[in-house]
Enzyme design. Structure first.
Site, PDB file in Angstrom:
ATOM      1  N   SER A   1       0.853  -1.190   0.000  1.00 32.69           N
ATOM      2  CA  SER A   1       0.000   0.000   0.000  1.00 32.69           C
ATOM      3  C   SER A   1       0.883   1.232   0.000  1.00 32.69           C
ATOM      4  O   SER A   1       1.664   1.442   0.927  1.00 32.69           O
ATOM      5  CB  SER A   1      -0.914   0.005   1.226  1.00 32.69           C
ATOM      6  OG  SER A   1      -1.719   1.177   1.244  1.00 32.69           O
TER       7      SER A   1
ATOM      8  N   SER B   1       1.127   5.644  -1.268  1.00 27.34           N
ATOM      9  CA  SER B   1       0.326   6.845  -1.041  1.00 27.34           C
ATOM     10  C   SER B   1      -0.818   6.991  -2.037  1.00 27.34           C
ATOM     11  O   SER B   1      -1.875   7.512  -1.697  1.00 27.34           O
ATOM     12  CB  SER B   1       1.216   8.085  -1.098  1.00 27.34           C
ATOM     13  OG  SER B   1       1.890   8.151  -2.342  1.00 27.34           O
TER      14      SER B   1
ATOM     15  N   ALA C   1      -1.727   4.290  -4.470  1.00 30.33           N
ATOM     16  CA  ALA C   1      -2.268   3.024  -4.974  1.00 30.33           C
ATOM     17  C   ALA C   1      -1.951   1.901  -4.006  1.00 30.33           C
ATOM     18  O   ALA C   1      -1.090   2.020  -3.129  1.00 30.33           O
ATOM     19  CB  ALA C   1      -1.690   2.703  -6.354  1.00 30.33           C
ATOM     20  N   GLN C   2      -2.687   0.790  -4.171  1.00 35.64           N
ATOM     21  CA  GLN C   2      -2.318  -0.427  -3.449  1.00 35.64           C
ATOM     22  C   GLN C   2      -2.457  -1.622  -4.367  1.00 35.64           C
ATOM     23  O   GLN C   2      -3.178  -1.580  -5.365  1.00 35.64           O
ATOM     24  CB  GLN C   2      -3.114  -0.589  -2.163  1.00 35.64           C
ATOM     25  CG  GLN C   2      -4.577  -0.795  -2.256  1.00 35.64           C
ATOM     26  CD  GLN C   2      -5.205  -0.751  -0.850  1.00 35.64           C
ATOM     27  OE1 GLN C   2      -4.945   0.148  -0.048  1.00 35.64           O
ATOM     28  NE2 GLN C   2      -6.050  -1.727  -0.554  1.00 35.64           N
TER      29      GLN C   2
ATOM     30  N   ASP D   1      13.592   3.924 -10.551  1.00 35.54           N
ATOM     31  CA  ASP D   1      13.335   3.596  -9.142  1.00 35.54           C
ATOM     32  C   ASP D   1      13.737   2.146  -8.869  1.00 35.54           C
ATOM     33  O   ASP D   1      12.922   1.334  -8.428  1.00 35.54           O
ATOM     34  CB  ASP D   1      11.858   3.817  -8.835  1.00 35.54           C
ATOM     35  CG  ASP D   1      11.591   3.970  -7.347  1.00 35.54           C
ATOM     36  OD1 ASP D   1      12.534   4.284  -6.604  1.00 35.54           O
ATOM     37  OD2 ASP D   1      10.444   3.773  -6.922  1.00 35.54           O
TER      38      ASP D   1
END
Length: 551
Positions: free
Chosen positions: A217, A219, A221-222, A376
């Site tokens: 989870s 900020s 989306a999960q 990332d």
């Protein structure tokens, strides 16, 4: 010169014995028109005096008036465009803007009360009020707390600040590292509602099951595990949290309006490119909540792997387009372990160093072959899969690199490998924006001090976490946060020194450097005797190759 007139011009005054005073204007080709005082007054026999200070005062006052007039005229010319921008932005925001304003006021009051409570505690002691507390809600700590109260958009904004040491002061970059912590999960009922709305069918007609407990989870989306009905394929479903997009648009529009007004009121901020920075933030964050764009990034990367014959060495999850939409992204579920899980990596492959070399070559190759590159590659997004391949996960954050930046970057990497700091300084000067001459030799000496400290970065926490017998997602997440803080500290040193020479780097350089620092951590963990930039098995693709050939 007239008799009986005392004239002050360029520091010179001529006197006579009459008592009148008048003012004239003197025009000089070197100066803007300045008011010159001509006085007629009784005086003794001295005919000539020098008054340089007095004249300087008049000249400065007049020049200030001209500068003020020029700014006013410039402001009047720009005012219609500012009003038009504000009106259009407000219209696109709609009623949701009023709701967010009310929530913002509530958040400000909440954090403001925390600040007042802290001030009262400090006031009761004999110590002087710390500088940070003097800044109030604009201090790094209280601003971060305000962002957390404001929710998803501002948490993402905080993460952007934490990831952009080329753009923001170091105190804020360090404080906003805390925004990388795990976000609370949304109730599964709300996730189900979004799935039904986006996919246009009952969930049980598409998926055999969807796990109510989220795998992750964040900020905005999960992620939930699921299985497709009929084919029995395991997938993960990334779902945008409810209301996030509306909140995001309202918040970013508000931030944009504030930036426009501040830049209008203080033209000096224009040189700092405040509005340009806000536009960059808004564009990147809006892209991140559009899962169709993330799907396109994944497909581009998969095409690159196919074209280069790398599908047996690396992969990215297959996207199920028929079960995806703007707010829902259904992807193949990959099973593996983060590259920091040393025990599991050793259990999967006989030679971890070889796997790391594969990851490096695949990533470096994508810098030029794809329109965007994975920006990332922390331990949660770069895995060694059960079948021995490298898995690249989560393409929500990507970067775009210009040919100019990459040309300078190649020289920078070669110089870093050979420890030739003079050529490194030259490359960074070419890459950065500056309006003054840079002492490249002094810059090179400062760079040598910074990069000699890379080997001192702490790897013990990574090794301890990786060798834990019960490694889990929480441990990996904690490790990622530690990585973020340590690597940003190093990069901040580079930014501080560069800015002291008047250099400002493009954001893409910061993104590239961060990924290289991640790979440096993996190298010291999995292949401690390997030099990542000197090893002949690692290929950094030349800029002479064509771009975007696998689109």
């Amino acid at each position: 010169m007239m008799a009986g007139v005392s004239v002050m011009m360029r520091g010179m005054m001529v006197n006579n014995n009459h008592g009148r005073c008048l003012s004239v204007f003197h025009h000089s080709p070197q100066l803007a028109p300045v008011a010159v005082r001509v006085s007629i007054r009784p005086k003794s026999a001295r005919n000539l005096q020098f008054r340089p200070k007095r004249f300087c005062l008049y000249a400065r006052y007049s020049q200030s008036q001209n500068l003020f007039t020029s700014r006013v005229q410039d402001g009047i010319e720009k005012l219609p465009k500012l009003v038009e921008d504000i009106v259009q932005t407000s219209i696109s925001t709609g009623p949701r803007g009023a709701l967010r304003l009310a929530q913002g006021i509530q958040a400000v009051l909440g954090v403001g009360s925390e600040w007042l409570a802290d001030v009262s505690k400090t006031a009761n002691s004999s110590t002087r009020l710390p500088t940070e507390m003097q800044l109030g809600l604009l201090s790094p700590r209280y601003l971060r707390r305000l962002f957390e109260r404001m929710g998803a958009t501002y948490i993402k904004l905080g993460q952007f600040i934490a990831s952009a040491p080329t753009l923001f002061p170091p105190e804020y970059v360090q404080e906003f590292q805390y925004c990388f912590d795990r976000a609370p999960a949304v109730p599964f009922e709300e996730i189900q509602a979004i799935l039904r709305e986006e996919l246009g069918s009952p969930i049980d007609t598409i998926f055999e099951y969807v796990d109510p407990a989220p795998l992750a989870s964040a900020s905005i989306a999960q992620v939930h595990g699921a299985r497709i009905r009929g084919t029995q394929e395991d997938v993960v479903i990334k779902v945008l949290k409810p209301g996030i997009e509306d909140i995001l648009v309202a918040d970013l529009n508000f931030v944009y309006i504030v930036a426009r007004i501040l830049e209008f009121l203080s033209p000096e901020l224009n040189r700092a490119s405040m509005v340009a920075i806000v536009k960059d933030i808004r564009e990147s964050m809006l892209e991140e909540v559009d899962f169709k764009k993330e799907a396109a990034n994944i497909e581009s990367f998969r095409k690159y792997l196919e074209a280069m014959g790398l599908t047996r060495q690396a992969t990215a999850p297959k996207v199920y387009q028929q079960y995806s939409a703007k707010r829902v992204l259904t992807m193949e579920r990959l099973y593996g372990v983060p590259l920091t899980d040393l025990d599991s990596v050793n259990a999967l492959v006989p030679n971890p160093e070889s796997s790391l070399i594969t990851a490096l070559n695949v990533w470096f190759g994508s810098l030029l072959a794809c329109e965007t590159f994975h920006a990332d590659v922390h331990a949660g997004n770069l895995w060694l899969l059960r079948d021995g391949r490298i898995g690249f996960l989560d393409f929500g954050i990507v970067g775009r690199i210009s040919p100019k930046t990459w040309t300078a970057m190649e020289i920078f990497l070669q110089s870093l490998a050979t420890e030739e700091y003079n050529s490194m300084a030259s490359a960074l000067i070419d890459m950065g924006a500056t309006n003054k001459d840079v002492d490249s030799k002094a810059f090179a000496r400062d760079l040598e001090k910074i990069f000699s400290s890379i080997q001192d970065l702490d790897t013990e926490i990574i090794v301890a976490t990786a060798r834990g017998t019960n490694a889990n997602a929480t441990a990996v997440s904690a490790n990622v946060i530690v990585d973020e803080r340590q690597m940003n500290a190093l990069f901040l040193d580079l930014v501080r020194v560069s800015e002291s020479y008047g250099l400002r780097f493009p954001r893409e350089f910061a993104l590239l450097m961060k990924q290289l620092l991640y790979f440096d951590r993996y190298t010291r963990l999995l292949a401690p005797n390997m030099n990542m930039l000197r090893d002949q098995r690692i290929t950094i693709v030349s800029n002479q190759r064509s771009r975007n050939i696998y689109q």
